[in-house]
Each structure stands twice: as structure tokens, then as C-alpha cells.
Design an enzyme around this catalytic site. Structure first.
Site, PDB file in Angstrom:
ATOM      1  N   GLU A  26      -4.901  12.588  -9.732  1.00 39.29           N
ATOM      2  CA  GLU A  26      -5.185  11.183  -9.430  1.00 39.29           C
ATOM      3  C   GLU A  26      -4.753  10.264 -10.577  1.00 39.29           C
ATOM      4  O   GLU A  26      -3.978   9.328 -10.389  1.00 39.29           O
ATOM      5  CB  GLU A  26      -6.673  10.994  -9.130  1.00 39.29           C
ATOM      6  CG  GLU A  26      -7.135  11.587  -7.824  1.00 39.29           C
ATOM      7  CD  GLU A  26      -6.679  10.788  -6.612  1.00 39.29           C
ATOM      8  OE1 GLU A  26      -6.031   9.738  -6.783  1.00 39.29           O
ATOM      9  OE2 GLU A  26      -6.970  11.218  -5.491  1.00 39.29           O
ATOM     10  N   ASP A  30      -1.552   7.505 -10.755  1.00 39.20           N
ATOM     11  CA  ASP A  30      -1.778   6.085 -11.026  1.00 39.20           C
ATOM     12  C   ASP A  30      -0.927   5.584 -12.189  1.00 39.20           C
ATOM     13  O   ASP A  30      -0.294   4.523 -12.099  1.00 39.20           O
ATOM     14  CB  ASP A  30      -3.254   5.844 -11.336  1.00 39.20           C
ATOM     15  CG  ASP A  30      -4.146   5.988 -10.110  1.00 39.20           C
ATOM     16  OD1 ASP A  30      -3.620   6.374  -9.047  1.00 39.20           O
ATOM     17  OD2 ASP A  30      -5.349   5.731 -10.216  1.00 39.20           O
ATOM     18  N   SER A 299      -3.964   6.415  -2.910  1.00 42.06           N
ATOM     19  CA  SER A 299      -4.079   6.497  -4.368  1.00 42.06           C
ATOM     20  C   SER A 299      -2.788   6.079  -5.051  1.00 42.06           C
ATOM     21  O   SER A 299      -2.793   5.748  -6.238  1.00 42.06           O
ATOM     22  CB  SER A 299      -4.444   7.921  -4.796  1.00 42.06           C
ATOM     23  OG  SER A 299      -5.712   8.282  -4.321  1.00 42.06           O
ATOM     24  N   ASP A 340       4.244  -8.354   6.807  1.00 42.47           N
ATOM     25  CA  ASP A 340       3.388  -7.887   7.885  1.00 42.47           C
ATOM     26  C   ASP A 340       3.883  -6.540   8.420  1.00 42.47           C
ATOM     27  O   ASP A 340       5.067  -6.373   8.704  1.00 42.47           O
ATOM     28  CB  ASP A 340       3.377  -8.930   9.011  1.00 42.47           C
ATOM     29  CG  ASP A 340       2.269  -8.705  10.017  1.00 42.47           C
ATOM     30  OD1 ASP A 340       1.373  -7.878   9.736  1.00 42.47           O
ATOM     31  OD2 ASP A 340       2.288  -9.368  11.069  1.00 42.47           O
ATOM     32  N   ILE A 341       2.982  -5.583   8.554  1.00 41.16           N
ATOM     33  CA  ILE A 341       3.310  -4.256   9.086  1.00 41.16           C
ATOM     34  C   ILE A 341       2.758  -4.164  10.508  1.00 41.16           C
ATOM     35  O   ILE A 341       1.553  -4.345  10.725  1.00 41.16           O
ATOM     36  CB  ILE A 341       2.710  -3.137   8.218  1.00 41.16           C
ATOM     37  CG1 ILE A 341       3.125  -3.316   6.748  1.00 41.16           C
ATOM     38  CG2 ILE A 341       3.132  -1.772   8.732  1.00 41.16           C
ATOM     39  CD1 ILE A 341       4.615  -3.292   6.502  1.00 41.16           C
ATOM     40  N   GLY A 359      -0.266  -9.865  12.025  1.00 39.07           N
ATOM     41  CA  GLY A 359      -1.423 -10.383  11.316  1.00 39.07           C
ATOM     42  C   GLY A 359      -2.234  -9.261  10.707  1.00 39.07           C
ATOM     43  O   GLY A 359      -1.765  -8.137  10.540  1.00 39.07           O
ATOM     44  N   ASP A 361      -4.801  -6.214  10.326  1.00 39.51           N
ATOM     45  CA  ASP A 361      -5.284  -5.119  11.157  1.00 39.51           C
ATOM     46  C   ASP A 361      -5.981  -4.111  10.259  1.00 39.51           C
ATOM     47  O   ASP A 361      -5.748  -4.066   9.047  1.00 39.51           O
ATOM     48  CB  ASP A 361      -4.133  -4.455  11.927  1.00 39.51           C
ATOM     49  CG  ASP A 361      -3.013  -3.953  11.032  1.00 39.51           C
ATOM     50  OD1 ASP A 361      -3.252  -2.993  10.269  1.00 39.51           O
ATOM     51  OD2 ASP A 361      -1.911  -4.531  11.071  1.00 39.51           O
TER      52      ASP A 361
END
Length: 382
Positions: A26, A30, A299, A340-341, A359, A361
Site C-alpha cells: 500500500e 502511494d 489505492s 465525466d465517466i 454527471g 454517480d
């Protein structure tokens, strides 16, 4: 050459770095994603809790983040809210620890950075509501003081981790969607995950991540999202959620006020929506434990988005302005600064999950960052 190694802020006996063979995936992910974006700015690792508690302690500790928050805000050590003062003795580590760190609980010993990215979490069901509500107030305080906090929305779609509560990680006999924690706190910015279609480029529309087990990861992966059972819809999010329900109503029964028992509902209709935004989180090349490999997940998405906001802070500070702090209200007022996806779902709990839509979601939020647009807007603000 300037070192890119993070600065260590050790909290209550937290240890780092470790041997290459013991590297944590993790933290490694990062830093490998954020450092190239913000360089030559530096990074800080808040390594929390001694090895005894990090490995489960006496088996009674199930809390998360409180000792970290103590260390960056001394007042939190004695803060009273929702019937609890300070850390929870049954959930949080207690110090001095005869099995490890023998110093006093560290309170206010470090200054919070302007941007914090968190890739760890649990499910709402794992902790008492009062614990999460008290902690959420602290996240609000940090946001108002200029710290932007980004959290990975989770990698199991609308459910939890299998084996966590029920066989498939979902509520009420494995059917009800399970919100993530601390994500449901409205004063954090939650980051979902997207991917680039095979054979496409980053300049073409992305999709929400849906990866089957073994392709390419050992476990199935889809972008965490849904609605809190504890926190209501915040005012900055109300219009976006109302539009989503009006125009793209999910095909599932629902309940209100987090009360799913005694109903056939699968999600809370008036809960805080998760996530707020998204970023790429699939097929990430990393170097881990001495080997090159692929990793992915929200992550990866959270530090990418957080690093871009850190760059924006750098430009604002150059212009004589302060850090942006809690940014959700601005993002929801200006969705045009995000990509936007509109394709993809986040399956879980025996369903296809929610669907992406124009928009906001509950799969990819408002979308992925458009850095030039974000920078221009935030530089225009006081």
C-alpha cells in the site's frame, strides 16, 4: 541528486523503512505514484502504531485512524463527542504498551501536511456509529484548517471484503450493499477508480474499473461506491444525488435512514454518496519486494488525485494564497473541471452494482481530474 525518500513521522512506535523483502504494497504504491507528480516537493509517511498493535495486538483492537489523528492534533486526544472522550479503550491501541512502544500516547507532535492520501479503510459495519461520527468531526476540523484529505473508495464495488461479516462481505445475509469507512464521512474526498480500455489511449474516454479475478489481479476488483448508512447527504452533494436518482434511477429496492433490517432494500436512499471523484487505478507498474509487478485499486487513484491537488497548492502558495483545504463544495459546484465517466459498473453483493451515468454517480463520482481546468479554477479563488 535530491533524495525522494519520504520523511518519516513515526507515531507511537511506528517503524520504517523495512527490508526490501518486507515492503508494504500500500505505502509503496502511494509513494511511487505521488512522488513523480509532485517532485521536487517532498512527501511524509505517517507510520502509525507499534508492531504489536499493527499485527492485531491482543485481538481486541478494531479501530482505525484515531492514534494518527491524535498525533497531528493534540486536542483530539481529549475531545469529547457522541458519548466518548478520547480514544476508545476497547477499539484503539493504548500506550504505554508493555508489548511494544513504552512511551506515552503521542498527542499533537506533528503538523498535518496540506494534503493527506489514505489507502486504508474498513466497512461501516465494522465500527460503532459514535466512533465514526466523532472521528468525522476531526476530518472536518482538518479540512477547515487547510488540509485536503483523500481516501480510496474501496476495491469491492458495492460490497465489502469477502469474509467480513458474511461470506461475500455484504449485509443482511449477504444481500445489502456495504458502505466503506471512513469514506462515508462527508468531510473527506473519496476517490474511485477508472481504467483505459485495451487498445485505447488516455485521451479517449475511460471506464470504471471492473476486473475479474485473475485478470490481472488474483481477486476481482471494482470501484467502491454507494451510500452511507450513518451519514446523511451533505448539502453540497444534494443536487447531484437528486439528479442521479431522477435521471438514472438504480434498479434496486432501497430503504431510508440506514435501516435495512425489515425491508427488502439494498441501499440507503438518503445517505452520503461515495465516491466524489475518480482517477486511474488499473494496471499500475510498480517495484515491490525487489520485483517489477502490476498493482491496481483505488489505492492508486487516491494518491494520484491528491498529488495533483498538491501541485495546485504549490501554485496557489506561489501566488500568495493558501492551500485549498476541503474541496468538495467547489468540485460539486464546478463539475466541468473533471472528465465525466459514463461507462462501467461496480458489481457486488450478487448484483451488477450501480452504473456510471452523465454527471455524478456512485461509481466514479464526478469524474477524473482535468488538471489545467482544475488549476485555472483554484487559482481564481481567494
Amino acid at each position: 541528486m535530491v533524495s525522494t525518500h519520504p520523511t518519516l513521522d513515526s507515531i507511537d512506535g511506528g517503524q520504517a523503512p523495512v527490508n526490501t523483502s518486507d515492503a508494504g504494497g500500500e505505502s509503496n504504491l502511494d509513494f511511487m505514484l505521488s512522488i513523480p507528480i509532485i517532485y521536487p516537493q517532498t512527501t511524509t509517511l505517517y507510520q502509525t502504531d507499534d508492531l504489536y498493535y499493527a499485527e492485531g495486538g491482543n485481538g481486541s483492537t478494531g479501530g482505525i485512524f484515531n492514534t494518527f489523528l491524535d498525533a497531528i492534533d493534540g486536542s483530539y486526544c481529549t475531545y469529547s463527542a457522541y458519548g466518548e472522550t478520547g480514544d476508545d479503550p476497547g477499539l484503539d491501541p493504548t500506550y504505554p504498551d508493555p508489548n511494544g512502544y513504552q512511551g506515552q500516547l503521542m498527542c499533537g507532535v506533528y503538523k498535518p501536511t496540506n494534503v493527506i492520501s489514505i489507502s486504508y479503510g474498513e466497512q461501516e459495519q465494522d465500527l460503532p456509529a459514535y466512533y465514526q461520527e466523532r472521528q468525522c468531526n476531526e476530518f472536518l476540523k482538518l479540512g477547515l484548517q487547510g488540509t485536503s484529505i483523500f481516501v480510496a473508495s474501496g476495491d469491492t464495488g458495492v460490497g465489502g471484503i469477502p469474509g467480513d461479516g458474511t461470506a461475500n462481505g455484504c449485509l443482511r445475509n449477504g444481500t445489502v450493499f456495504s458502505p466503506t469507512q471512513p469514506n462515508s464521512c462527508p468531510w473527506l474526498t473519496n476517490v474511485g477508480a477508472t481504467k483505459v480500455y485495451p487498445g485505447r489511449t488516455v485521451f479517449e474516454p475511460e471506464s470504471a474499473v471492473v476486473d475479474l479475478a485473475g485478470h490481472p489481479y488474483s481477486s476481482a476488483f471494482s470501484s467502491g461506491g454507494g451510500f452511507s448508512n450513518i451519514f446523511p447527504i451533505p448539502s453540497y452533494q444534494a443536487d447531484a444525488i437528486s439528479t442521479y436518482f431522477a435521471d438514472y434511477n438504480p434498479p434496486y429496492p432501497y430503504y431510508y435512514n440506514g435501516q435495512y433490517n425489515g425491508t427488502d432494500g439494498l441501499y440507503n436512499r438518503n445517505g452520503r454518496g461515495i465516491p466524489d471523484v475518480a482517477a486511474n487505478g488499473d494496471n499500475i507498474a510498480v517495484y515491490l519486494e525487489g520485483n517489477f509487478t502490476l498493482e491496481g485499486g483505488t489505492s492508486a487513484s487516491s494518491p494520484i488525485f491528491a498529488a495533483l491537488v498538491n501541485r495546485i497548492n504549490e501554485e496557489r502558495i506561489k501566488a500568495g494564497k493558501g492551500s485549498v483545504g476541503f474541496i468538495n463544495p467547489v468540485l460539486y459546484q464546478h463539475p466541468e473541471i473533471l472528465n465525466d465517466i459514463v461507462n462501467g459498473t461496480n458489481p457486488g453483493c450478487g448484483t451488477d452494482g450501480f452504473s456510471c451515468a452523465p454527471g455524478w454517480d456512485p461509481v466514479t463520482g464526478l469524474g477524473t481530474p482535468n488538471y489545467p481546468k482544475m488549476l485555472k479554477l483554484f487559482l481564481s479563488l481567494p
